[in-house]
Design a protein around this motif. Structure first.
Motif, PDB file in Angstrom:
ATOM      1  N   ALA A  76       0.825  -1.209   0.000  1.00 47.31           N
ATOM      2  CA  ALA A  76       0.000   0.000   0.000  1.00 47.31           C
ATOM      3  C   ALA A  76       0.862   1.265   0.000  1.00 47.31           C
ATOM      4  N   VAL A  77       0.304   2.318  -0.601  1.00 46.28           N
ATOM      5  CA  VAL A  77       0.947   3.636  -0.616  1.00 46.28           C
ATOM      6  C   VAL A  77      -0.080   4.657  -0.150  1.00 46.28           C
ATOM      7  N   LEU A  78       0.229   5.371   0.928  1.00 44.18           N
ATOM      8  CA  LEU A  78      -0.651   6.389   1.482  1.00 44.18           C
ATOM      9  C   LEU A  78       0.040   7.737   1.395  1.00 44.18           C
ATOM     10  N   ALA A  79      -0.617   8.707   0.781  1.00 43.15           N
ATOM     11  CA  ALA A  79      -0.048  10.043   0.632  1.00 43.15           C
ATOM     12  C   ALA A  79      -0.182  10.830   1.933  1.00 43.15           C
ATOM     13  N   ASP A  80       0.262  12.072   1.917  1.00 44.12           N
ATOM     14  CA  ASP A  80       0.180  12.930   3.101  1.00 44.12           C
ATOM     15  C   ASP A  80      -1.270  13.150   3.524  1.00 44.12           C
ATOM     16  N   GLY A  81      -1.474  13.223   4.839  1.00 45.18           N
ATOM     17  CA  GLY A  81      -2.770  13.616   5.376  1.00 45.18           C
ATOM     18  C   GLY A  81      -3.875  12.592   5.271  1.00 45.18           C
ATOM     19  N   VAL A  82      -3.553  11.342   5.031  1.00 45.23           N
ATOM     20  CA  VAL A  82      -4.570  10.294   4.909  1.00 45.23           C
ATOM     21  C   VAL A  82      -5.062   9.874   6.294  1.00 45.23           C
ATOM     22  N   PHE A  83      -6.352   9.561   6.371  1.00 39.28           N
ATOM     23  CA  PHE A  83      -6.984   9.042   7.582  1.00 39.28           C
ATOM     24  C   PHE A  83      -7.510   7.644   7.284  1.00 39.28           C
ATOM     25  N   VAL A  84      -7.131   6.670   8.122  1.00 42.73           N
ATOM     26  CA  VAL A  84      -7.658   5.307   8.019  1.00 42.73           C
ATOM     27  C   VAL A  84      -8.339   4.989   9.337  1.00 42.73           C
ATOM     28  N   GLY A  85      -9.643   4.789   9.292  1.00 40.34           N
ATOM     29  CA  GLY A  85     -10.444   4.660  10.494  1.00 40.34           C
ATOM     30  C   GLY A  85     -10.268   3.340  11.224  1.00 40.34           C
ATOM     31  N   PRO A  86     -10.879   3.236  12.409  1.00 39.53           N
ATOM     32  CA  PRO A  86     -10.743   2.038  13.226  1.00 39.53           C
ATOM     33  C   PRO A  86     -11.179   0.776  12.488  1.00 39.53           C
ATOM     34  N   ALA A  87     -10.319  -0.236  12.540  1.00 42.05           N
ATOM     35  CA  ALA A  87     -10.594  -1.566  11.984  1.00 42.05           C
ATOM     36  C   ALA A  87     -10.799  -1.568  10.474  1.00 42.05           C
ATOM     37  N   ALA A  88     -10.417  -0.492   9.787  1.00 39.30           N
ATOM     38  CA  ALA A  88     -10.448  -0.502   8.327  1.00 39.30           C
ATOM     39  C   ALA A  88      -9.324  -1.392   7.809  1.00 39.30           C
ATOM     40  N   VAL A  89      -9.510  -1.934   6.590  1.00 40.63           N
ATOM     41  CA  VAL A  89      -8.551  -2.874   6.032  1.00 40.63           C
ATOM     42  C   VAL A  89      -8.214  -2.485   4.598  1.00 40.63           C
ATOM     43  N   LEU A  90      -6.921  -2.430   4.296  1.00 41.38           N
ATOM     44  CA  LEU A  90      -6.440  -2.283   2.925  1.00 41.38           C
ATOM     45  C   LEU A  90      -5.822  -3.619   2.544  1.00 41.38           C
ATOM     46  N   THR A  91      -6.479  -4.368   1.662  1.00 47.70           N
ATOM     47  CA  THR A  91      -6.065  -5.738   1.362  1.00 47.70           C
ATOM     48  C   THR A  91      -4.923  -5.768   0.349  1.00 47.70           C
TER      49      THR A  91
END
Length: 205
Positions: A76-91
């Motif tokens: 995975a690649v996440l840019a600046d300022g990203v929010f990933v909420g509780p128990a979210a999944v990036l497969t």
């Protein structure tokens, strides 16, 4: 912060597992029971919540928040300022199986990891799932519990299973209101956006 240790401008809880080969930016905080794997890169001033997971080689920008038990699998690649909420999944597995067709336990050599890409300022709601390989555009908002199976445009608000766009959001995260003629406005900041051919852009930028 109780029961934490700080080094090189980074704060790590003693129960967190941060591989020595990971690169962690100054000001980043990693909380209890979080795991950051080898060769992962986290930028400055990130917050990695309790029980969150960052896979090997994952790339995360500055000012990113991974809430409790968020799971970010490689590559995975996440840019600046990203929010990933509780128990979210990036497969990261398009065709998940524990075993090969002949019943042998699969290893890392038996499959090819594919990643999720999250654009600047985007937010992934609690318990949402992004099914790789997908991209979530800049400042988009994925609603809680949504399942993303297709790319999400910049500034899109998507909900449901599978996720579908139901509107637009601005940088403040608030749903935009239409002014007609393809012009949308943020009710909080007054910023205006223009929609053309299903693409939203910021006016004046």
């Amino acid at each position: 912060m109780t029961d934490t240790t700080a080094r090189d401008g980074v704060t790590v809880a003693p129960t967190a597992d941060v591989d020595d080969r990971a690169a962690i930016g100054a000001g980043t905080r990693i909380w209890h029971l979080a795991q950051v794997r080898e060769d992962a890169t986290l930028g400055r001033n990130c917050n990695v919540g309790r029980g969150a997971y960052v896979g090997p080689g994952v790339s995360i920008g500055d000012n990113v928040k991974l809430q409790n038990h968020a799971l970010v699998y490689e590559p995975a690649v996440l840019a600046d300022g990203v929010f990933v909420g509780p128990a979210a999944v990036l497969t990261n597995d398009e065709y998940p199986r524990a075993v090969t067709p002949d019943g042998r336990l699969k290893t890392g050599d038996d499959w090819h990891a594919v990643g999720v890409t999250i654009g600047e300022g985007a937010a992934i709601g609690a318990r949402a799932v992004c099914i790789a390989p997908v991209s979530v555009g800049r400042w988009a908002l994925v609603a809680a519990g949504a399942v993303v199976t297709k790319d999400v445009p910049d500034f899109a608000l998507v909900v449901g299973v599978p996720a579908k766009r139901i509107g637009w959001v601005g940088r403040a995260g608030r749903p935009l209101e239409t002014k007609g003629g393809g012009v949308w406005v943020c009710p909080e900041t007054g910023a205006e956006y223009r929609e053309e051919d299903g693409v939203l852009t910021e006016k004046g930028i």
